[in-house]
Design a protein around this motif. Structure first.
Motif, mmCIF file in Angstrom:
data_model
loop_
_atom_site.group_PDB
_atom_site.id
_atom_site.type_symbol
_atom_site.label_atom_id
_atom_site.label_comp_id
_atom_site.label_asym_id
_atom_site.label_seq_id
_atom_site.Cartn_x
_atom_site.Cartn_y
_atom_site.Cartn_z
ATOM 1 N N TYR A 110 39.648 45.911 37.923
ATOM 2 C CA TYR A 110 39.274 45.146 39.106
ATOM 3 C C TYR A 110 38.032 45.808 39.706
ATOM 4 C CZ TYR A 110 42.102 48.964 40.975
ATOM 5 O OH TYR A 110 42.638 50.201 41.228
ATOM 6 N N MET A 111 37.327 45.082 40.527
ATOM 7 C CA MET A 111 36.153 45.605 41.201
ATOM 8 C C MET A 111 36.553 46.266 42.515
ATOM 9 S SD MET A 111 33.607 45.006 39.216
ATOM 10 C CE MET A 111 32.209 45.260 40.325
ATOM 11 N N GLY A 112 35.843 47.319 42.885
ATOM 12 C CA GLY A 112 36.081 47.960 44.160
ATOM 13 C C GLY A 112 37.224 48.963 44.128
ATOM 14 N N GLU A 113 37.695 49.323 45.326
ATOM 15 C CA GLU A 113 38.753 50.319 45.455
ATOM 16 C C GLU A 113 40.136 49.679 45.432
ATOM 17 O OE1 GLU A 113 38.100 52.693 48.917
ATOM 18 O OE2 GLU A 113 36.047 53.226 48.344
ATOM 19 N N TYR B 102 49.997 41.370 45.723
ATOM 20 C CA TYR B 102 49.095 41.432 46.862
ATOM 21 C C TYR B 102 48.506 42.842 46.900
ATOM 22 C CZ TYR B 102 51.555 37.184 48.203
ATOM 23 O OH TYR B 102 52.104 35.924 48.212
ATOM 24 N N MET B 103 47.178 42.913 46.915
ATOM 25 C CA MET B 103 46.491 44.194 46.794
ATOM 26 C C MET B 103 45.518 44.392 47.947
ATOM 27 S SD MET B 103 43.962 45.326 43.677
ATOM 28 C CE MET B 103 42.573 46.421 43.996
ATOM 29 N N SER B 104 45.585 45.558 48.583
ATOM 30 C CA SER B 104 44.638 45.901 49.640
ATOM 31 C C SER B 104 43.588 46.858 49.088
ATOM 32 C CB SER B 104 45.356 46.535 50.830
ATOM 33 O OG SER B 104 45.907 47.784 50.475
ATOM 34 N N ASP B 105 42.414 46.875 49.742
ATOM 35 C CA ASP B 105 41.328 47.756 49.295
ATOM 36 C C ASP B 105 40.638 48.443 50.468
ATOM 37 O OD1 ASP B 105 39.930 45.689 50.453
ATOM 38 O OD2 ASP B 105 39.054 44.939 48.590
ATOM 39 N N GLY B 106 41.304 48.481 51.624
ATOM 40 C CA GLY B 106 40.737 49.124 52.803
ATOM 41 C C GLY B 106 39.913 48.208 53.680
ATOM 42 N N PHE C 299 46.432 39.360 35.985
ATOM 43 C CA PHE C 299 45.790 40.154 37.032
ATOM 44 C C PHE C 299 44.477 39.532 37.511
ATOM 45 C CE2 PHE C 299 48.389 42.943 34.419
ATOM 46 C CZ PHE C 299 49.306 43.332 35.373
ATOM 47 N N ALA C 300 44.311 38.249 37.220
ATOM 48 C CA ALA C 300 43.167 37.512 37.746
ATOM 49 C C ALA C 300 43.352 37.290 39.242
ATOM 50 C CB ALA C 300 43.020 36.171 37.032
ATOM 51 N N GLU C 301 42.272 37.387 39.985
ATOM 52 C CA GLU C 301 42.327 37.167 41.426
ATOM 53 C C GLU C 301 42.412 35.674 41.718
ATOM 54 O OE1 GLU C 301 39.341 37.804 45.168
ATOM 55 O OE2 GLU C 301 39.561 39.518 43.791
ATOM 56 N N GLN C 302 43.450 35.273 42.451
ATOM 57 C CA GLN C 302 43.668 33.868 42.766
ATOM 58 C C GLN C 302 43.023 33.466 44.099
ATOM 59 O OE1 GLN C 302 48.007 33.837 42.521
ATOM 60 N NE2 GLN C 302 47.885 33.000 40.451
#
Length: 254
Positions: A120-123, A135-139, A151-154
């Motif tokens: 994935y891109m980013g943190e 559901y994924m957080s990245d700050g 694991f595709a972003e919907q």
């Protein structure tokens, strides 16, 4: 990234304090031992056990933990160049993410063997599941919704409190149709509507770190939410806290 965000901690605290979003308090129902060396990044409850991920380079791991004793029953260390972050269950697997590596992994729940990886891109910060989606957080104020098979972003959920973007969303947990989220470097958990992204309420856990005797390290902050959906038990802990708590939410207050 987190050092930069830390500079805005005072502004974030001011945003939370002035918000009209309702606030809940807590009472402690039970206290359990917790590994004081565990830099808790992810936490969930399943099949009668706690499952925990820890961070820090050279010390990241995934663990199966006995709730009552705090004993680590099973553990897999992650590579030294990996900083472990959130984990979530999916079927008979554990899905995990990393901070700066832009890579996640799928681990067999029974053997702890790595079954696959994804990118994935980013943190990567926090991760949870509603049983159908991740559901994924990245700050940032956005939570990514991922297909747990590809694991595709919907889509992304833009999280706001009183119309203002909420930064530093960290560890996540799915609780009765809402996303509970630790807000990094605060004593607050945000209750988020996954459809609108609105913060429906704050859970104020002020004083809990002192009760846990968390130590003076600035990183020993509240982080770690687990929910026993069958018995409706809510557990919280923090980074390097020697205690884990089952808490009960008090009535809302302003």
């Amino acid at each position: 990234m987190r050092k930069l965000l830390a500079l805005g901690a005072a502004a974030l605290a001011a945003q939370i304090a002035s918000a009209a979003v309702p606030v809940q308090g807590y009472s402690i129902k039970a206290t359990y031992p917790h590994d004081p060396q565990a830099f808790t990044q992810g936490l969930f409850f399943k099949d009668g056990y706690l499952w925990e991920s820890t961070g820090q380079y050279g010390a990241s791991s995934v663990r199966k933990v006995d709730l009552k004793t705090g004993k680590v029953l099973q553990k897999r260390d992650l590579p030294e160049k990996v900083f472990g972050e959130g984990i979530a269950p999916h079927g008979d697997s554990i899905v995990g993410i990393t901070w700066m590596n832009q890579a996640g992994y799928v681990m067999d729940q029974g053997s702890f063997d790595i079954k696959g990886t994804f990118n994935y891109m980013g943190e990567g910060w926090g991760l949870t599941s509603d049983g159908e989606r991740l559901y994924m957080s990245d700050g940032t104020p956005e939570i990514r919704v991922l297909d747990p098979r590809t694991f595709a972003e919907q889509r992304r959920i833009k999280v706001t409190a009183d119309g203002q973007p909420l930064l530093q969303i960290n560890e996540l947990e799915w609780v009765d149709g809402q996303i509970y989220a630790n807000v990094w470097q605060t004593d607050r958990i945000a209750r988020i509507d996954p459809a609108s992204g609105n913060v429906l309420g704050w859970i104020d856990l002020s004083g809990l770190a002192a009760t846990a005797r968390a130590g003076k390290d600035a990183d020993n902050v509240l982080n770690g939410i687990a929910y026993d959906a069958r018995s409706h038990r809510l557990f919280v802990t923090g980074k390097r806290w020697p205690k884990l708590f089952e808490i009960e939410l008090r009535p809302k207050r302003r």
